[in-house]
Design a protein around this motif. Structure first.
Motif, PDB file in Angstrom:
ATOM      1  N   LEU A  64       0.820  -1.207   0.000  1.00 12.15           N
ATOM      2  CA  LEU A  64       0.000   0.000   0.000  1.00 12.15           C
ATOM      3  C   LEU A  64       0.858   1.263   0.000  1.00 12.15           C
ATOM      4  CD1 LEU A  64      -2.832  -0.960   2.508  1.00 12.15           C
ATOM      5  CD2 LEU A  64      -2.921  -0.984   0.010  1.00 12.15           C
ATOM      6  N   ARG A 210      -5.120   7.366   1.974  1.00 11.23           N
ATOM      7  CA  ARG A 210      -5.143   6.583   0.733  1.00 11.23           C
ATOM      8  C   ARG A 210      -4.945   5.094   1.028  1.00 11.23           C
ATOM      9  NH1 ARG A 210      -7.134   6.308  -4.371  1.00 11.23           N
ATOM     10  NH2 ARG A 210      -5.723   5.189  -5.779  1.00 11.23           N
ATOM     11  N   TYR A 213      -8.072   3.645   2.635  1.00 13.46           N
ATOM     12  CA  TYR A 213      -9.103   3.473   1.609  1.00 13.46           C
ATOM     13  C   TYR A 213      -8.846   2.217   0.772  1.00 13.46           C
ATOM     14  CZ  TYR A 213     -11.093   4.424  -3.082  1.00 13.46           C
ATOM     15  OH  TYR A 213     -11.714   4.339  -4.300  1.00 13.46           O
ATOM     16  N   LEU A 214      -7.617   2.044   0.297  1.00  9.24           N
ATOM     17  CA  LEU A 214      -7.293   0.877  -0.527  1.00  9.24           C
ATOM     18  C   LEU A 214      -7.375  -0.420   0.273  1.00  9.24           C
ATOM     19  CD1 LEU A 214      -4.253   2.234  -2.581  1.00  9.24           C
ATOM     20  CD2 LEU A 214      -6.579   1.820  -3.417  1.00  9.24           C
ATOM     21  N   SER A 215      -7.108  -0.354   1.592  1.00 13.43           N
ATOM     22  CA  SER A 215      -7.096  -1.567   2.416  1.00 13.43           C
ATOM     23  C   SER A 215      -8.493  -2.112   2.687  1.00 13.43           C
ATOM     24  CB  SER A 215      -6.396  -1.288   3.744  1.00 13.43           C
ATOM     25  OG  SER A 215      -7.198  -0.504   4.602  1.00 13.43           O
ATOM     26  N   THR A 216      -9.521  -1.321   2.419  1.00 11.88           N
ATOM     27  CA  THR A 216     -10.902  -1.748   2.658  1.00 11.88           C
ATOM     28  C   THR A 216     -11.639  -1.953   1.330  1.00 11.88           C
ATOM     29  OG1 THR A 216     -11.515   0.585   2.923  1.00 11.88           O
ATOM     30  CG2 THR A 216     -11.054  -0.650   4.921  1.00 11.88           C
ATOM     31  N   GLN A 217     -10.937  -2.569   0.381  1.00  9.80           N
ATOM     32  CA  GLN A 217     -11.482  -2.860  -0.948  1.00  9.80           C
ATOM     33  C   GLN A 217     -11.867  -1.600  -1.703  1.00  9.80           C
ATOM     34  OE1 GLN A 217     -10.999  -5.582  -2.250  1.00  9.80           O
ATOM     35  NE2 GLN A 217     -11.601  -7.381  -1.058  1.00  9.80           N
ATOM     36  N   ALA A 218     -11.284  -0.462  -1.318  1.00  7.94           N
ATOM     37  CA  ALA A 218     -11.530   0.817  -1.998  1.00  7.94           C
ATOM     38  C   ALA A 218     -13.023   1.121  -2.103  1.00  7.94           C
ATOM     39  CB  ALA A 218     -10.884   0.819  -3.382  1.00  7.94           C
ATOM     40  N   HIS A 227     -17.347   1.046  -6.143  1.00 10.27           N
ATOM     41  CA  HIS A 227     -15.890   1.008  -6.201  1.00 10.27           C
ATOM     42  C   HIS A 227     -15.417   1.654  -7.498  1.00 10.27           C
ATOM     43  CE1 HIS A 227     -16.056  -1.949  -2.902  1.00 10.27           C
ATOM     44  NE2 HIS A 227     -17.143  -2.362  -3.545  1.00 10.27           N
ATOM     45  N   ASP A 229     -11.960   2.221  -7.721  1.00  6.93           N
ATOM     46  CA  ASP A 229     -10.578   1.760  -7.769  1.00  6.93           C
ATOM     47  C   ASP A 229     -10.524   0.297  -7.389  1.00  6.93           C
ATOM     48  OD1 ASP A 229      -8.944   4.363  -8.077  1.00  6.93           O
ATOM     49  OD2 ASP A 229     -10.249   4.814  -6.369  1.00  6.93           O
ATOM     50  N   GLY A 231      -9.253  -2.302  -4.981  1.00  7.63           N
ATOM     51  CA  GLY A 231      -8.781  -2.272  -3.606  1.00  7.63           C
ATOM     52  C   GLY A 231      -8.334  -3.633  -3.132  1.00  7.63           C
ATOM     53  N   TYR A 232      -8.080  -3.720  -1.832  1.00 15.01           N
ATOM     54  CA  TYR A 232      -7.508  -4.934  -1.250  1.00 15.01           C
ATOM     55  C   TYR A 232      -8.156  -5.205   0.101  1.00 15.01           C
ATOM     56  CZ  TYR A 232      -4.152  -3.548  -4.756  1.00 15.01           C
ATOM     57  OH  TYR A 232      -3.588  -3.148  -5.933  1.00 15.01           O
TER      58      TYR A 232
END
Length: 376
Positions: A64, A210, A213-218, A227, A229, A231-232
């Protein structure tokens, strides 16, 4: 039959048990909740950074962080060759190319002189160097006094792989607080554990937002699932965060115990020709793992022979990390080498270092080492 002595098992007890039970009874069992938020605040405060985000692993944090500083396919990221594979893997996840650099013999940490040479060569070749990832080997901080100015001059951001160094410092500044972001690991064998987990810390509020945000499936902040983006699924569970909070309260005591073990090993080997303790002069290290380096010509024996003797007595040891440039998965990747990492891999041995070791276990390990030495 005696129980095995492990390298660095989890050191958990009543405090962790009661913390998990409280979290379980609270109903917060998902990757969100009051313990996650509190753990983030407490780690950020310990490290002296403004922000933190709790994650499922240190590897997730590295991934990330690289995404948040805009590492892109085709970029170059400089990685120490002496590290765990996760450091290099996180670079590959982004589509960038890891380029490896050798280490200093005294510590096993990234060699600033080689880094300066490599940065000059890469820029002269027209490559975009998107990041440098120093790694704090075995709990001793890299030489940020030299690394930070080199990267600033080259206008290359730093992401610190502090997976092994929570609690350590460099010139009074906490491990993980250098560069754009720092990343800790709370894997089962680390100095504190959440079973599995990690934490990203930074003074950059936008970068942390940022990453969160990306860590929660964006997921977008709307009532339904939307969504924009990719995410993950990288968040830490509330139950594991509760374990981490209890562990963090005990960190200083656990570091002191590991320091005590290192001093016992250093005393034992002090009169043995050709043997030294890696980074032994760094009094600000957290002593996560104690590693000896053996010169077989001077000692008359090899590190692997001691490892085999201890293994036969059910005492776990481990070689130093196999360098990335020797890993089949990274065969042919660019690297600037001095041979130091390969020598440490061949001549290094990591000894049992866990803070939960009993006095009986410690005496057993020291006795077996002495038996080995007496036969040489």
């Amino acid at each position: 039959m005696t129980d095995p002595v492990l390298l660095s098992p989890p050191d958990v007890g009543p405090l962790e048990e009661s913390s998990v039970l409280d979290a379980l009874r609270s109903g917060w069992v998902a990757p969100a909740g009051p313990d996650v938020e509190a753990f983030e605040r407490e780690v950020a405060e310990r490290v002296g950074c403004g922000h933190a985000v709790a994650l499922s692993s240190g590897t997730a944090g590295l991934h990330l962080a690289l995404l948040a500083i805009d590492v892109r396919p085709g970029d170059v990221v400089v990685v120490p060759t002496l590290t765990f594979v996760a450091t290099a893997n996180a670079v590959v996840y982004t589509g960038a190319e890891p380029v490896f650099v050798d280490c200093e013999p005294a510590t096993g940490n990234l060699d600033p002189d080689l880094l300066a040479e490599l940065l000059r060569d890469l820029r002269a070749g027209g490559r975009r160097v998107a990041a440098v990832i120093p790694v704090d080997m075995f709990g001793a901080c890299a030489d940020y006094t030299r690394i930070l100015p080199l990267c600033a001059e080259a206008e290359v951001p730093i992401v610190v792989d502090a997976a092994e160094s929570l609690g350590a410092t460099h010139v009074g500044r906490a491990a993980g607080s250098f560069g754009r972001a720092g990343v800790f690991s709370f894997n089962g064998n680390k100095i504190i554990t959440t079973s599995g987990g990690g934490m990203l810390v930074s003074d950059d509020a936008d970068l942390v937002a940022r990453c969160r945000y990306l860590s929660t499936q964006a997921r977008q902040p709307v009532p339904y699932y939307e969504h924009t983006d990719v995410g993950y699924n990288y968040r830490l569970s509330n139950l594991l965060a509760a374990v981490g909070r209890a562990q963090l309260r005990r960190l200083d005591d656990m570091m002191a115990r590991r320091r005590q073990l290192r001093e016992l090993y250093a005393k034992l080997f002090a009169a043995v020709p050709g043997v030294r303790v890696l980074a032994d002069e760094d009094t600000a290290a957290n002593c996560w793992l104690t590693t000896i380096v053996v010169d077989p010509a001077a000692a008359g024996w090899r590190a692997a022979e001691l490892g085999a003797h201890l293994g036969a007595q059910d005492i776990e040891t481990r070689p130093v990390w196999k360098p990335m440039h020797l890993q089949p998965v990274f065969a042919g990747r660019r690297a600037l080498l001095s041979g130091t990492a390969e020598r440490l891999f061949t001549d290094g041995l990591t000894l049992p270092s866990g803070s939960a070791m009993t006095e009986v276990q410690v005496a057993r390990v020291l006795t077996e080492i002495e038996r080995f030495l007496q036969c040489r």
